[in-house]
Design a protein around this motif. Structure first.
Motif, PDB file in Angstrom:
ATOM      1  N   LEU A 211       0.610 -67.954  -5.496  1.00  0.00           N
ATOM      2  CA  LEU A 211       1.986 -67.933  -5.027  1.00  0.00           C
ATOM      3  C   LEU A 211       2.216 -69.099  -4.077  1.00  0.00           C
ATOM      4  O   LEU A 211       1.320 -69.498  -3.334  1.00  0.00           O
ATOM      5  N   SER A 213       4.162 -70.719  -0.874  1.00  0.00           N
ATOM      6  CA  SER A 213       4.880 -70.363   0.345  1.00  0.00           C
ATOM      7  C   SER A 213       6.245 -71.046   0.366  1.00  0.00           C
ATOM      8  O   SER A 213       6.358 -72.244   0.074  1.00  0.00           O
ATOM      9  N   CYS A 214       7.275 -70.281   0.727  1.00  0.00           N
ATOM     10  CA  CYS A 214       8.610 -70.839   0.910  1.00  0.00           C
ATOM     11  C   CYS A 214       8.882 -71.163   2.374  1.00  0.00           C
ATOM     12  O   CYS A 214      10.021 -71.424   2.762  1.00  0.00           O
ATOM     13  N   GLY A 282       9.427 -59.881  -1.936  1.00  0.00           N
ATOM     14  CA  GLY A 282       8.447 -60.793  -1.378  1.00  0.00           C
ATOM     15  C   GLY A 282       7.730 -60.158  -0.212  1.00  0.00           C
ATOM     16  O   GLY A 282       7.850 -58.951   0.037  1.00  0.00           O
ATOM     17  N   GLU A 288       5.243 -67.030   7.251  1.00  0.00           N
ATOM     18  CA  GLU A 288       5.669 -67.639   5.989  1.00  0.00           C
ATOM     19  C   GLU A 288       6.114 -66.595   4.972  1.00  0.00           C
ATOM     20  O   GLU A 288       5.504 -65.532   4.826  1.00  0.00           O
ATOM     21  N   PHE A 290       6.677 -65.437   1.117  1.00  0.00           N
ATOM     22  CA  PHE A 290       6.244 -65.603  -0.268  1.00  0.00           C
ATOM     23  C   PHE A 290       7.137 -64.719  -1.137  1.00  0.00           C
ATOM     24  O   PHE A 290       7.239 -63.517  -0.899  1.00  0.00           O
ATOM     25  N   THR A 292       8.048 -62.936  -4.648  1.00  0.00           N
ATOM     26  CA  THR A 292       7.325 -62.465  -5.836  1.00  0.00           C
ATOM     27  C   THR A 292       8.219 -62.227  -7.040  1.00  0.00           C
ATOM     28  O   THR A 292       7.722 -62.133  -8.155  1.00  0.00           O
TER      29      THR A 292
END
Length: 418
Positions: A211, A213-214, A282, A288, A290, A292
């Protein structure tokens, strides 16, 4: 120079395809204050200055195209290069040419655009490209795929593209646009989590699902990961619905008061009102975010939750014919059906072999009855940001509206015994 102080009560209706829409555009009402607040977040986070150039080919009715391609240059005083969307679609190297040789260049596009650029730009078109000044390449529109990031860097690193340019971010029209982003001066963060644990709603670092990280919320923005059934905030590394409280949140959907109340001003058990329900799933790992997937897209089989991306990534990686193609996994009543786009002129026998390989790859990892269907390229419905409309895909497939090139297993209809 910073823009004006985010103030002003007047509202405007901004018609966009939202991330959750499956049928038609929803008119998101955004105040003047929200627009300016989001522009200031963008300017500060990405350090936009008058000497920068923002290049965009996204349509202006798309939130990313409007806010970053048009409004941010006006707000920050940066230069702007605006291209027609079809210019990119037909010859994606023109996007790269517009960025070439520009110090401090910035752009934004969905994950699918970077994948398309990687696939369609031939080596001859890279001659003379100087991407060393490309500072920020915002990528959004979930899912952000690690293989897309790696493939794009591999394809254009030789043209000077910095390893720090790719900047994963999360946003949505209902929050004007910007919610979180990774740093603009660091490589993307990719972590691997155990597949079984994610299916049970827990994020445990282990070999399994990668995944991206945004990043962290912008200043003034709060994120909560919420159990949608109890409305309680979940602890870190627990998968739930992403809720956002931000000065840039919209005020509702035009002409849809009930849906507006359910979406834009909801209450958490312990954190008060004013939260936006995104419909996205998420978790937080430290500060952070993430992402999904979408809550409405989750496939539940025998009590375990699976995200469509789990199936799509495995299917497209199983055979060279499917590599880089758009794949859409959806529940079609009895099994998971993975639609994979392919060229019409591909040999049917080769496509069947690829579909069989994809089924083997998926079922080796996921204990779910699965079929893979190769369909004509360009026939999978998408949103304006390039994301597949999964529920519409399922409907069209069930109704026989999707041209099928081949499928595996090749299920035989039982004879009618009367």
């Amino acid at each position: 120079m910073p823009g004006p102080d985010p103030a002003g009560p007047e509202e405007l209706a901004l018609l966009q395809y939202t991330s959750g829409s499956t049928t038609q555009p929803r008119g998101v009402m955004l105040s003047h204050r929200a627009l300016l607040a989001n522009q200031e977040m963008l300017r500060r986070h990405f350090a936009v200055e008058p000497g920068n150039t923002l290049v965009s080919w996204l349509p202006t009715y798309h939130d990313m195209g409007l806010c970053l391609g048009i409004l941010q240059p006006l707000y920050s005083g940066a230069q702007a290069v605006v291209m027609a969307p079809e210019t990119f679609v037909m010859r994606p190297e023109r996007w790269l040419r517009a960025l070439s040789g520009r110090p401090g260049a910035m752009t934004a596009a969905p994950d699918t655009a970077y994948a398309w650029c990687t696939r369609r730009t031939r080596e001859a078109a890279k001659t003379g490209l100087d991407l060393s000044g490309w500072r920020v390449a915002i990528t959004g529109a979930e899912p952000i795929r690690p293989e897309t990031l790696r493939g794009f860097q591999s394809a254009f690193g030789g043209c000077g593209l910095p390893a720090t340019a790719a900047t994963p971010a999360y946003g949505l029209a209902e929050a004007t646009l910007f919610v979180t982003s990774s740093p603009a001066d660091a490589p993307p963060t990719v972590r691997s989590y155990a597949r079984d644990a994610l299916a049970a709603g827990r994020a445990e670092e282990a070999a399994g699902v990668e995944l991206v990280s945004c990043g962290e919320p912008a200043p003034g923005v709060e994120i909560a990961i919420v159990d949608p059934a109890t409305l309680h905030v979940l602890p870190p590394r627990r998968v739930g619905e992403i809720w956002v409280r931000s000065p840039a949140n919209g005020t509702g959907y035009w002409g849809r008061p009930e849906l507006s109340r359910e979406t834009f001003d909801v209450r958490l058990k312990s954190h008060g009102r004013g939260w936006l329900r995104t419909g996205d799933l998420g978790f937080l790992d430290g500060p952070e975010l993430f992402v999904t997937g979408r809550r409405k897209d989750v496939i539940v089989v025998n009590g375990a939750n699976y995200h469509p991306q789990d199936f799509e990534v495995l299917a497209t990686a199983a055979h060279p014919l499917f590599d880089g193609e758009l794949a859409v996994a959806c529940w079609t009543g009895e099994r998971v059906t993975i639609l994979v786009e392919a060229a019409d002129r591909t040999d049917p026998g080769a496509l069947t072999t690829a579909a069989a390989a994809a089924v083997r790859a998926v079922t080796a990892e996921l204990p779910v009855d699965t079929e893979v269907v190769a369909v004509t390229r360009g026939r999978i419905p998408r949103t304006t940001s390039g994301k597949p409309r999964r529920h519409e895909c399922a409907r069209r497939f069930r109704d026989g509206e999707v041209p099928v090139l081949t499928r595996w297993p090749q299920r035989k209809r039982l004879p009618d015994t009367g």
